[in-house]
Motif scaffolding. Sequence first.
Motif, PDB file in Angstrom:
ATOM      1  N   TRP A 278     -48.097 -40.289 -16.658  1.00 59.51           N
ATOM      2  CA  TRP A 278     -46.940 -39.695 -15.988  1.00 59.51           C
ATOM      3  C   TRP A 278     -45.644 -40.092 -16.686  1.00 59.51           C
ATOM      4  CZ3 TRP A 278     -46.174 -35.902 -12.724  1.00 59.51           C
ATOM      5  CH2 TRP A 278     -44.890 -35.774 -12.131  1.00 59.51           C
ATOM      6  N   LEU A 279     -45.554 -41.300 -17.188  1.00 57.67           N
ATOM      7  CA  LEU A 279     -44.337 -41.721 -17.898  1.00 57.67           C
ATOM      8  C   LEU A 279     -44.138 -40.889 -19.154  1.00 57.67           C
ATOM      9  CD1 LEU A 279     -41.972 -43.738 -18.090  1.00 57.67           C
ATOM     10  CD2 LEU A 279     -43.498 -45.249 -19.391  1.00 57.67           C
ATOM     11  N   PHE A 280     -45.232 -40.568 -19.859  1.00 59.41           N
ATOM     12  CA  PHE A 280     -45.105 -39.763 -21.059  1.00 59.41           C
ATOM     13  C   PHE A 280     -44.605 -38.357 -20.715  1.00 59.41           C
ATOM     14  CE2 PHE A 280     -47.014 -36.754 -24.108  1.00 59.41           C
ATOM     15  CZ  PHE A 280     -46.418 -37.210 -25.271  1.00 59.41           C
ATOM     16  N   TYR A 281     -45.212 -37.739 -19.714  1.00 54.71           N
ATOM     17  CA  TYR A 281     -44.790 -36.391 -19.342  1.00 54.71           C
ATOM     18  C   TYR A 281     -43.361 -36.393 -18.798  1.00 54.71           C
ATOM     19  CZ  TYR A 281     -44.209 -32.137 -16.646  1.00 54.71           C
ATOM     20  OH  TYR A 281     -43.714 -30.966 -16.136  1.00 54.71           O
ATOM     21  N   SER A 282     -43.020 -37.321 -17.902  1.00 56.56           N
ATOM     22  CA  SER A 282     -41.678 -37.351 -17.314  1.00 56.56           C
ATOM     23  C   SER A 282     -40.612 -37.660 -18.357  1.00 56.56           C
ATOM     24  CB  SER A 282     -41.628 -38.390 -16.191  1.00 56.56           C
ATOM     25  OG  SER A 282     -41.927 -39.680 -16.692  1.00 56.56           O
ATOM     26  N   SER A 283     -40.989 -38.437 -19.395  1.00 54.24           N
ATOM     27  CA  SER A 283     -40.027 -38.717 -20.465  1.00 54.24           C
ATOM     28  C   SER A 283     -39.723 -37.461 -21.266  1.00 54.24           C
ATOM     29  CB  SER A 283     -40.562 -39.819 -21.385  1.00 54.24           C
ATOM     30  OG  SER A 283     -40.749 -41.019 -20.665  1.00 54.24           O
ATOM     31  N   LEU A 284     -40.764 -36.667 -21.562  1.00 54.51           N
ATOM     32  CA  LEU A 284     -40.535 -35.406 -22.273  1.00 54.51           C
ATOM     33  C   LEU A 284     -39.700 -34.451 -21.424  1.00 54.51           C
ATOM     34  CD1 LEU A 284     -44.023 -34.696 -23.932  1.00 54.51           C
ATOM     35  CD2 LEU A 284     -41.934 -35.542 -25.015  1.00 54.51           C
ATOM     36  N   ALA A 285     -40.016 -34.373 -20.154  1.00 53.58           N
ATOM     37  CA  ALA A 285     -39.271 -33.463 -19.281  1.00 53.58           C
ATOM     38  C   ALA A 285     -37.820 -33.904 -19.143  1.00 53.58           C
ATOM     39  CB  ALA A 285     -39.949 -33.403 -17.911  1.00 53.58           C
ATOM     40  N   SER A 287     -36.027 -35.733 -21.293  1.00 55.80           N
ATOM     41  CA  SER A 287     -35.321 -35.513 -22.557  1.00 55.80           C
ATOM     42  C   SER A 287     -34.983 -34.042 -22.749  1.00 55.80           C
ATOM     43  CB  SER A 287     -36.179 -36.018 -23.725  1.00 55.80           C
ATOM     44  OG  SER A 287     -36.422 -37.403 -23.593  1.00 55.80           O
ATOM     45  N   TYR A 288     -35.919 -33.165 -22.436  1.00 54.17           N
ATOM     46  CA  TYR A 288     -35.658 -31.724 -22.544  1.00 54.17           C
ATOM     47  C   TYR A 288     -34.538 -31.312 -21.589  1.00 54.17           C
ATOM     48  CZ  TYR A 288     -36.579 -26.704 -22.630  1.00 54.17           C
ATOM     49  OH  TYR A 288     -36.457 -25.334 -22.763  1.00 54.17           O
ATOM     50  N   PHE A 289     -34.571 -31.830 -20.375  1.00 56.54           N
ATOM     51  CA  PHE A 289     -33.524 -31.503 -19.396  1.00 56.54           C
ATOM     52  C   PHE A 289     -32.158 -31.984 -19.868  1.00 56.54           C
ATOM     53  CE2 PHE A 289     -30.989 -33.261 -15.877  1.00 56.54           C
ATOM     54  CZ  PHE A 289     -30.693 -32.098 -15.186  1.00 56.54           C
ATOM     55  N   LEU A 290     -32.074 -33.183 -20.411  1.00 52.61           N
ATOM     56  CA  LEU A 290     -30.791 -33.714 -20.864  1.00 52.61           C
ATOM     57  C   LEU A 290     -30.253 -32.944 -22.067  1.00 52.61           C
ATOM     58  CD1 LEU A 290     -31.402 -37.573 -20.498  1.00 52.61           C
ATOM     59  CD2 LEU A 290     -30.033 -36.093 -19.029  1.00 52.61           C
ATOM     60  N   THR A 352     -32.692 -42.863 -25.202  1.00 56.16           N
ATOM     61  CA  THR A 352     -32.514 -44.112 -24.450  1.00 56.16           C
ATOM     62  C   THR A 352     -32.947 -43.996 -22.997  1.00 56.16           C
ATOM     63  OG1 THR A 352     -30.213 -43.459 -24.034  1.00 56.16           O
ATOM     64  CG2 THR A 352     -30.629 -44.949 -25.898  1.00 56.16           C
ATOM     65  N   GLN A 353     -32.883 -42.826 -22.403  1.00 55.69           N
ATOM     66  CA  GLN A 353     -33.274 -42.688 -20.999  1.00 55.69           C
ATOM     67  C   GLN A 353     -34.773 -42.955 -20.781  1.00 55.69           C
ATOM     68  OE1 GLN A 353     -31.079 -42.192 -18.353  1.00 55.69           O
ATOM     69  NE2 GLN A 353     -29.701 -42.702 -20.036  1.00 55.69           N
ATOM     70  N   PRO A 354     -35.704 -42.389 -21.559  1.00 52.50           N
ATOM     71  CA  PRO A 354     -37.120 -42.750 -21.386  1.00 52.50           C
ATOM     72  C   PRO A 354     -37.411 -44.221 -21.690  1.00 52.50           C
ATOM     73  CG  PRO A 354     -36.943 -40.668 -22.550  1.00 52.50           C
ATOM     74  CD  PRO A 354     -35.556 -41.250 -22.477  1.00 52.50           C
ATOM     75  N   LEU A 355     -36.724 -44.781 -22.673  1.00 50.29           N
ATOM     76  CA  LEU A 355     -36.957 -46.190 -22.991  1.00 50.29           C
ATOM     77  C   LEU A 355     -36.544 -47.091 -21.824  1.00 50.29           C
ATOM     78  CD1 LEU A 355     -35.800 -46.371 -26.727  1.00 50.29           C
ATOM     79  CD2 LEU A 355     -38.139 -46.346 -25.825  1.00 50.29           C
ATOM     80  N   LEU A 360     -37.759 -50.711 -17.086  1.00 51.16           N
ATOM     81  CA  LEU A 360     -37.515 -51.106 -15.701  1.00 51.16           C
ATOM     82  C   LEU A 360     -38.734 -50.969 -14.794  1.00 51.16           C
ATOM     83  CD1 LEU A 360     -33.973 -49.489 -15.164  1.00 51.16           C
ATOM     84  CD2 LEU A 360     -34.505 -51.922 -15.419  1.00 51.16           C
ATOM     85  N   THR A 361     -39.831 -50.390 -15.296  1.00 49.43           N
ATOM     86  CA  THR A 361     -40.980 -50.138 -14.411  1.00 49.43           C
ATOM     87  C   THR A 361     -42.301 -50.715 -14.908  1.00 49.43           C
ATOM     88  OG1 THR A 361     -41.313 -47.990 -15.508  1.00 49.43           O
ATOM     89  CG2 THR A 361     -39.967 -48.018 -13.490  1.00 49.43           C
ATOM     90  N   TYR A 362     -42.405 -51.110 -16.158  1.00 48.11           N
ATOM     91  CA  TYR A 362     -43.726 -51.500 -16.682  1.00 48.11           C
ATOM     92  C   TYR A 362     -44.265 -52.759 -16.006  1.00 48.11           C
ATOM     93  CZ  TYR A 362     -42.034 -55.467 -19.433  1.00 48.11           C
ATOM     94  OH  TYR A 362     -41.510 -56.680 -19.820  1.00 48.11           O
TER      95      TYR A 362
END
Length: 374
Positions: A278-285, A287-290, A352-355, A360-362
């Motif tokens: 989920w982190l991989f998919y939400s990071s792509l989404a 980044s695309y949104f930003l 930087t947002q996905p990183l 903060l969650t791992y």
Amino acid sequence: MNFNASRNVGQSGGGGGGIRKAKRVSDVAAMGAPSPTPAFSPAPGFNAGYPPAGPPPPYQEGIQLETTQDFVAPSPPPSYGFGFPQSPIASPAQLGSMLQQPIVQDMAYQYGNQLAAQGREVVQREINKYVPVSRLRYYFAVDTRYVLKKLLLIIFPFTHKEWMLKYDQESPVQPRFDLNAPDLYIPSMGYVTYVLLTGFVLGLQHRFSPEQISIQASSALAYIFFEMILYLVTLYITNTSTSLKTLDLLAFSGYKYCAMIGSVLAGLLLGRTGYYCWLFYSSLALSYFLVKTLRVQVLTGSGGPSGGAAPAYGYAAAPAYAENPYADNWAKPAGGGGTKRRVYFLLFVAITQPLLSWWLTYHLVPDAAPPAAR
């Protein structure tokens, strides 16, 4: 001179007997002892029944004193009004009756309202120096329909086609009327939800304590401020001018809490595998949104259609080169200066947002899924 008329009676003086004409004498002793002279009264109407008073004192000469005057009475307090007469002091009863008058109460009410209005203006002016309250109202102008659609847009941004902001003359419309407008309601609620979810996860792992929950909340808030400082310093050092304001950057940085909350929930249900998927998919989404949302405001610079100052709420007006301000098209800014720096800044924010979401969650995800979830 004095004369005695009785001594001339019966004396003959060369004529017949009769009353002779009084003769003036010069010897006072021959007239016998004079009658006593009455006491001298300095003023008319003197009452002889009182004994004569002695001479008055030198400093009271010519002033008649009252014998009934009370010389023991206290003298009035000295006046320091530089020659002005001192007003008499009102008693508490008089003050109370005066304050109960309708005219006095009305004047006091109006004066109090004026003081309150002046104090409110001073407080608002001082607060506006540090916190733009008028702009915050714009970022919180949302409704339930907007929140649901914006959450779906952040999670599934690949099907969205129109990314331009809508403008009302020179000012952008409120977020509840424009899905692409940034808001601070979702980031604020996301931050609170993240802190509560963190406490719940720590409780399941038997690591909960008031200190831990406060550490998680303060660290998340500190990273938000760190991001703001990092982005603003980057723009300043690279001399990059954009139409983004600080509150815009704060809103876009707060959207990562949606990806963080989904990642933590996936980790609770599916373990680390579900967390990283989920982190991989939400990071792509995210980044695309930003990239789609920020590219218009970052790549078009800070100039507006008239080249003047930015309109209200810190937004720039619609670009002059766009024929349709609601269409999903954009062009390079006039002159082409600083385009590469703007692209680098846009990619820097998108990475930087996905990183930060992972950082903060791992530590909240267990190694394996709970037995109830298998």
